[in-house]
Every structure is written in C-alpha cells, then in structure tokens.
Design a protein around this motif. Structure first.
Motif, mmCIF file in Angstrom:
data_model
loop_
_atom_site.group_PDB
_atom_site.id
_atom_site.type_symbol
_atom_site.label_atom_id
_atom_site.label_comp_id
_atom_site.label_asym_id
_atom_site.label_seq_id
_atom_site.Cartn_x
_atom_site.Cartn_y
_atom_site.Cartn_z
ATOM 1 N N ALA A 186 -4.539 1.709 -1.252
ATOM 2 C CA ALA A 186 -4.127 3.191 -1.587
ATOM 3 C C ALA A 186 -3.110 3.214 -2.736
ATOM 4 C CB ALA A 186 -3.608 3.826 -0.198
ATOM 5 N N PHE A 187 -2.317 2.062 -2.435
ATOM 6 C CA PHE A 187 -1.057 2.081 -3.548
ATOM 7 C C PHE A 187 -0.480 0.753 -3.257
ATOM 8 C CE2 PHE A 187 0.405 3.921 0.085
ATOM 9 C CZ PHE A 187 1.734 3.080 0.609
ATOM 10 N N VAL A 188 0.286 0.355 -4.186
ATOM 11 C CA VAL A 188 0.948 -1.119 -3.832
ATOM 12 C C VAL A 188 2.648 -0.539 -4.280
ATOM 13 C CG1 VAL A 188 1.551 -3.108 -4.795
ATOM 14 C CG2 VAL A 188 -0.755 -2.344 -4.430
ATOM 15 N N ALA A 189 3.513 -0.714 -3.072
ATOM 16 C CA ALA A 189 4.747 -0.257 -3.321
ATOM 17 C C ALA A 189 5.568 -1.888 -3.615
ATOM 18 C CB ALA A 189 5.185 0.264 -1.943
ATOM 19 N N ARG A 190 6.471 -1.758 -4.519
ATOM 20 C CA ARG A 190 7.031 -3.131 -4.864
ATOM 21 C C ARG A 190 8.607 -2.765 -5.036
ATOM 22 N NH1 ARG A 190 5.692 -4.569 -10.229
ATOM 23 N NH2 ARG A 190 6.234 -6.841 -9.754
ATOM 24 N N SER B 245 13.174 -0.531 3.425
ATOM 25 C CA SER B 245 13.516 0.461 4.570
ATOM 26 C C SER B 245 13.023 1.794 4.159
ATOM 27 C CB SER B 245 15.035 0.239 4.726
ATOM 28 O OG SER B 245 15.539 1.392 5.680
ATOM 29 N N GLN B 246 13.295 2.243 2.977
ATOM 30 C CA GLN B 246 12.896 3.642 2.811
ATOM 31 C C GLN B 246 11.400 3.881 2.703
ATOM 32 O OE1 GLN B 246 14.969 4.649 -0.946
ATOM 33 N NE2 GLN B 246 17.013 4.172 0.065
ATOM 34 N N VAL B 247 10.686 2.818 2.123
ATOM 35 C CA VAL B 247 9.273 2.877 1.928
ATOM 36 C C VAL B 247 8.722 2.896 3.138
ATOM 37 C CG1 VAL B 247 7.180 1.658 1.384
ATOM 38 C CG2 VAL B 247 9.070 1.848 -0.262
ATOM 39 N N LEU C 174 2.511 -3.207 0.870
ATOM 40 C CA LEU C 174 4.133 -3.362 0.548
ATOM 41 C C LEU C 174 4.389 -4.605 0.128
ATOM 42 C CD1 LEU C 174 6.797 -1.979 2.635
ATOM 43 C CD2 LEU C 174 7.131 -3.989 1.539
ATOM 44 N N SER C 175 4.325 -4.974 -1.365
ATOM 45 C CA SER C 175 4.481 -6.116 -1.897
ATOM 46 C C SER C 175 6.173 -6.506 -1.960
ATOM 47 C CB SER C 175 4.081 -6.210 -3.294
ATOM 48 O OG SER C 175 4.505 -7.350 -3.937
ATOM 49 N N LEU C 176 6.637 -7.863 -1.594
ATOM 50 C CA LEU C 176 7.822 -8.044 -1.562
ATOM 51 C C LEU C 176 8.318 -9.027 -3.004
ATOM 52 C CD1 LEU C 176 7.721 -9.379 2.114
ATOM 53 C CD2 LEU C 176 8.738 -7.186 1.129
#
Lengths: 474, 474
Positions: free
Chosen positions: A43-47, A55-57, A92-94
C-alpha cells in the motif's frame, strides 16, 4: 483491487516527510519482492529515519488498523519481509535507520541502528581487529538478522545472532508505538526476564527492532582449511567428534557438501577448479576450517601444520572413517562452498528446505530421504549441503524445469509437506533452522505448534503488539 | 501463627506417598533455610519424584490457592528457594527428580532431571571427556542453575547457563499443572518464539523446571594460570584486551581480586601460601587461565610457554600496564581465588552485592565507590572480587562485628540501597549479575523495572503461572 484511503497516505506523509514515504508503484517495486521468492503488493513504503519516527508510523498504523510488514535488508528466504498480495499492507523499511554506530572497545560490543548491512558493519570494524561473527552468503541488515536469528557457516564456533545480542531497542506494535529498551550491553544481567529473547527470531510479530547491541569477536589472523571425505554418513559424525576433540576451539566450521551439490556448482561456475583427483567427485565432502585470532608467534606451529597433524592422526583411526583429505587455500575451498546454492538453482527449480536436527540425526535423515524420495518422487534430485557441526542442513530438492519454464507449484508444495513431515515427526527436527519465520512457513507453524505455545504467543502479542505487525502471525 | 488445614496435608500425601511429603518441623528444617541467608517456615515440603508428580502437586496447590516455592540444591544467595515467614507456603523440592540422565555424545548434549547436582553431572561425564562448563564454588542442582541462570568463573569462555541450555521440560503454575516441552536438544531452531528463554533466570515465577537439556563441552586437558598485577584500574582493562588479543579462545578466565579480599582469605585460611614476594599484597590482582581441550602434541609449545611468551610481550607494552606477573600451578592459584568469599565472611558481617557492568565500567565503578564509601560509610571495608572479563563484580562490603555479634540490619539495608543506586543509575549496571532473582532483590526489581516490562510479566504469568509459584513475584 482494494486501495488504502488517500488520506492515510497524507497522514503518514505528514509524519515522514517527502523522502520518508513512497507510494508510487515504480518507487515501491524493490520493496515488494524478496530475494528468492515472489513478493506481493505494498500500500505504501514508510522509511522512517529514527526510532521516534518508527514509533510514530506504528502508532498511526495501529490506530487506523493498517497492517505493517517491517523490512530491513530484504535478503530473507521465507517471505518474512514483504507484503502479501492484498495491496493493503504497508512496508515499514528500516533502510534509513543508519545513525547510531557506537563501538565500545572495552566491552567488545557495538550499538548499531537496524539499517546497517552486515558487510558495512564488518568493514567499519576491521581497523579495530574486530568483527560481528555471523558469516553468510547474503548481506542482510542488522534488524533483519535479529528478526530471523540468522546462523551461518561459523555457528559452530561463534553461535547465532541470539548468542551475540546483548541488547535491543524495539518499537512495539501498539497504539502508542511504545519504545522499549531491552538491555544496555551487559554481558550478564538477571534483574528480570530476558525479554529481548522473544523479539529475536520472531520476524517482528512482537515488535520492530530499531537498534541492536551486538557482541563482537576478534578477527581471525590465521586460517587453515581442508576437505575431508568420510567413508559414510556415520563416519562424518565420527570425524566431527574427532575434529572437536583434537582441534578444540580452533574449529570454526564443519560444513557438509553432497556430491550432487558440488557437481551442480562446478557445472554452473566453470571458473571453479574441480579439486578432486581425476575429477571424481566423492558422494560427500566436509569442509573444515580452523582459525586463530592471533598473529603467528615465533616457535609456534603453523595452523596448516596443526591441521596436517590432526588429519594424519585421524587417518590412522580404526575402521578408516577418513577416505581422503586435502588441505588447501581457504579462499578457494570456500568459493566452492559458496557456489552450491546458485549451482542448484542453475540445475532446475529448487525447493529449498532449511532443516535442523540433533547432530547425530542429520546424516541418518539425509540417507533415509535419499531412499524415500527415489521411490516417491523419482524425478527429483537431492542437492543438499549444510552445517553438520550444528545439525543444520539446507535440504535442496531440484525439480527439472518444464520445457516452457513453468514451475510446478503443486509438486513443490507436496515435496515441502512430505519432507517436513518426516523431518519433524520422525527425526525430531525443525522446519526452520536459521532462515526465520515468514509467510513461507506460516502453515508449518500453525500445524506443528502445540496449542499452549500458540496461546502464549497470542497473550504476549496482546501486551506487545496487538496491531497487525509482521508478515508472520504468531 | 497460621497453619495450613490438615486435609491439604492429607490431599498432598495421597498424591506423593509417605516418602514424598514432609510436614514435621524436624524433617523440614533443612529445606527452610538457604545457604547464606535466614530462611522462613514451610507449611510442608513436597518431594515429587517425577515430572508427572510435580504436575499433580502444582495442580492441587494452584487449585487450592496454596503458594509453592520450588527448590532444588538450595545453594542460592538471594532467597529464591526458601519459604517466607508465614508458614503458609509449601516448598516443592526437586531433590528426588533424579531418573533421567541421557547423554547424547554425537550431539554433545545431556538431558538430565532437575535434581542432579553439578558435581554429579560432571563426575558422570568425565569418562567421556565432556563436562557442563559452569564453574562455581557452590554445588547447585540442574533446576536451580536454570532458574538463576548461573554464571561462574569460566563465563568468559563458555557463557552462562542460558547459552548452554538447549531444551527444558517445565511444569506451569496453572490449575492443571500443564507440562510444557521447550526444545528437543536442537542447536538451531527458529520454528517459533524461543519460550524456554523466559523460564531461564526467573526463579520459577513462570513455571518449574523439571528436566534440562544442556550443551556439553570437552574437558580441558592442558591448563596454565598466572597472577597479573596491573598498574591501575584502566590498566586492568588494557590487560584484558591484550590477553584476548594474544590468547584468543585459549582464555578461560580473567578474574579480579582486590588486595583486601586476598588479605582476608590469607588470614582466614593459613594453609594458603602468600604468593607475593616479601608478602606484600598488591592493590589488585588478576587471575588468568588458559586452557586447551587436547592433549599436548609433539612439536607443540606447552601452554605454560605460550602464557610466558604472551606475558613477556605484554610486559613490553608502552606505559607499563603490567606491574608484575607470576605463572603458577592452577590448583594453587585457584585455591586463593576460591577462598575469597569465606575470607570476607571471617572478617565481619558481609553485605554482598552481585553487580555487573559493561566491561569498561567495572573498574571505574569500584574506584569511585572506594572514595564514596570512605566518606559516607567509613566503618565499612570493601573486599571485592569478580569476573572482570564479563563485567561482573562481587562487591562485598565488610561491616565490623559488634561486640555482641549482632548484625546491624538497618545499616546493611542502607548500604545495599546506596551502592545499588549508584551502580544502576550512574553506571548503567545490574543489581543481579548471576545470582538470580529472589526475595533479597524483589524490592530492586519492583523499584527499577519499567512499568511496561512489569505489565509484560503479569500478562505472561496469566497464561503460564497464574498460581502463586516461586519466591519472587514478577
């Protein structure tokens, strides 16, 4: 085709900024597929670039019931770091968590953000004569190594990631994205339950690793390697015991290679020299490695000489368990070992099983499977290799490619189920030795895990990660 | 004085038979007091002889809301295995759990019932050239070693009990006394959360260990020891690093002994020879041990010669961190080390703290405490020793005995609180390095554990041990 509401993309974008959120298909593609399996759709990639941003994501997504799959190096083999096909899970990419890199030389430890790759970590440590002693073909990031509890080829000497983890910082999958500190780099601490252990090897299902404190070891300064040819399976075990008896803590690795796996590797990589006289490849070959962390001292036997003496002694053992032995250059000997995996893939479609047993059982299992598979699945070839010294075996089955290149998915599934059942039920083995948990082995977890342990996991998730975090459901 | 209803004694007697239940004060006395602290009063002592009987006792007690304190060797130091003063807690002794002793030579592992003592285990393993590599002054049983996650003097080389535990059988503290199998002796298994980790070091609060599968190591066949005298605290750390660099995995132990602790030991045990020239005891002495698991090989330098060469190299280091060094017989050198604890007790009332730090911090902590304690508690003498190689220190404070022999309980409590506060809050240390959790450090657990971790423990207890099992409340 379902889609995530656009205002969630806006909400996450507000947290992460333009660099921190990908939502265009072209940008997301490399995060959607894994190293050796088909991926899904994100759906999305959060980086996020800090623990606070992670934590916020997480808080945002759990509050809005958005599923998240944590991903670091994305080199895993079991579908633990990629989204499913729904298009509704966020990755959720680190990979931007790359600030902390604190070396504590006195403590022989490193506190490092989850987004550093193993190769980078060891390149930075080399000037200090130290390394993180996990040895792999792949190049994962710190977070994923913890999430899968990676093993590797020097497990026998240095253990797995669990043994080398002194502390973790985590973000729990709850509505506030709770940040949890587990361990401050102490080597001994019994001031409460060692909670970090539950986050190791569980693929993010209980929380997301953002920072790791690792034990470091001294870099080897002397290395010696040999190929050993055992007379038979039981002799391989005897050689292991004799090597441990005579080489003690010098012994780094005791790796088994089937003749079939060697043949495939040599066929695939013509630059490799066939190391066996006359080109005749033995049925089974063991790669042993000895190492010392100090520079050669005057008056001290060289490690090659030590190895030679040990092999001469073993040569004389009654029953002749050692058919043949060759001492050679470590780089050349390991080159063949590291080519086995690609070799099998070049020979057909590989159904790979990552199994482990008590050490005495591993050779018995593979010999028995050779008979059973020849009868039940005559079209399948076994091309296995593994970490005999710690009971692990990469039990790779090669299925000939069909003329149109298609993969027989149904046959692959039958093979997995058949071999896993015998490994687990008849040889007390594990279907997940060192590759961790992911979508690929979810059904084995569901099938083989006792109800009480599932109940423990569900209860623990309630207090750590009630949200949908991780590709695997424990 | 409260008493347990007589029909409960009858109910338990019916489960356990006449040999299995003690309820007369004279019979219970040895189960009511610990090794180095005042004990309490037991309602009964249950001595089941099998996992099934443990399960039945636990089921009965949890169903009737009777509190149980598991006990194995009862050699602990923190009040983890004895009942409180209420007379309402039952002791669940594991001392008759002595059937299973299954050695798996190929796997280098031992499956053993909780009631075997460490000394028995190692005596039985000796003919095979193997041992369980936990080295202690005390002689605990297997179950208690797991419940406290014991460390010891060879931690630097072999790790703690956690690292050497491959599997556990447990009885949970629920109404059915659920029997749980965690691990089948595999060296690598990531087929789910590694639940056994939560039962290690938690004093039975989550469940009772009835059977353990341990990793074994090869017995040392060559050993060399030396005393090193560092110039100062920072030099001790430098010597540790240099020894690790030069001796690698030969290094078994790096133990620190304060001059005061040595003086007390020599005064208490006159059979010990003062090993220092002219009798002048240095401010700090380090005992190093090297070992090899193989017999001496022709052409190989002796381990004494290796140690001598290493020390000669270190002797030449700039700044002269090594003031003095003596190579000597291992048995004699260890005899002094093992006399330190009794030596301190002979000099007064000992307030013992079992602390750990990151390795770089341990010498700084003890030097700072010397200054602080001299100012705040001038009547108190520090007589510490410890496992510098893994950051542990037995920070023993000797309070002079009052003429009537009474112990100043209030002063002892103030000292504990004062030192612990500085160790934990100002040096990132742990108040429980290797002695485990018990009544003695319950208040530190309550005070220093973050609310989230307490919540995790409570949640986990709900699904494992909702009954009142264990001396410590997590």
């Amino acid at each position: 085709m379902m889609m995530l509401a656009a205002d969630h993309i806006d909400g996450l974008g507000a947290i992460l900024g333009p660099q921190g959120l990908l939502s265009q298909p072209a940008d997301m593609a490399s995060y959607e597929s894994g190293a050796r399996y088909d991926g899904g759709r994100a759906a999305f990639v959060a980086r996020p670039a800090s623990t606070e941003a992670v934590s916020q994501v997480v808080a945002y997504c759990v509050s809005h019931s958005i599923a998240l799959v944590p991903q670091s190096g994305n080199t895993g083999l079991v579908g633990g770091s990629t989204p499913d096909d729904s298009g509704m899970q966020g990755v959720l990419s680190l990979d931007r968590l790359r600030s902390t890199f604190e070396l504590d030389i006195d403590n022989r430890s490193l506190c490092v953000d989850a987004g550093f790759r193993l190769s980078e970590i060891n390149a930075r440590l080399e000037p200090y004569g130290l390394f993180f002693p996990i040895d792999l073909g792949a190049d994962p990031m710190a977070g994923g190594m913890v999430a899968t509890n990676t093993g590797g080829t020097r497990f026998l000497r240095f253990g797995d990631v669990r043994r080398n983890t002194l502390g973790l910082k985590l973000v729990l999958g709850d509505k506030s994205g709770t940040v949890l500190d587990c361990g401050a780099g102490l080597r001994k601490d019994n001031s409460g339950p060692d909670w970090k252990q539950l986050f190791i090897g569980t693929g993010g299902a209980f929380g997301i690793v953002t920072e790791c404190t690792f034990n470091l070891e001294r870099l080897p300064k002397q290395t010696a390697t040999a190929y050993l040819v055992p007379r038979g399976g039981e002799d391989a075990l005897l050689l292991l015991s004799e090597m441990e008896e005579r080489a003690g803590t010098y012994l780094n690795a005791f790796e088994g290679m089937s003749g079939q796996a060697i043949r495939h590797a040599l066929a695939h990589a013509p630059a490799l020299r066939n190391p066996f006289p006359g080109g005749d490849i033995p049925a089974y070959v063991i790669l042993v490695e000895l190492s010392r962390s100090w520079a050669p001292r005057a008056g001290e036997q060289s490690l090659d000489a030590v190895l030679e003496e040990i092999l001469a002694d073993i040569w004389e053992l009654p029953g002749g368990p050692l058919l043949d032995a060759f001492i050679g250059a470590p780089s050349e000997m390991w080159a063949l070992r590291h080519a086995l995996s690609e070799g099998a893939k070049s020979a057909g479609n590989v159904v790979g099983l990552d199994l482990s047993f008590r050490r005495g059982e591993v050779m018995r299992f593979r010999e028995r499977m050779a008979v059973l598979l020849a009868a039940e699945f005559p079209q399948v070839e076994i091309s296995d290799f593994g970490h005999i010294g710690d009971g692990g075996v990469h039990f790779n089955l090669v299925v000939p490619r069909s003329p149109d290149g298609s993969v027989d998915v149904e046959l692959a599934a039958r093979l997995r189920t058949y071999v896993t059942r015998i490994a687990v039920e008849e040889h007390d083995g594990s279907y997940s030795a060192e590759h961790g948990l992911g979508r690929r082995n979810q059904h084995f977890y569901d099938h083989y895990t006792p109800a009480k342990l599932k109940q423990m996991a569900a209860q623990f998730r309630q207090v750590t990660s009630p949200g949908a975090v991780g590709a695997v459901h424990l």
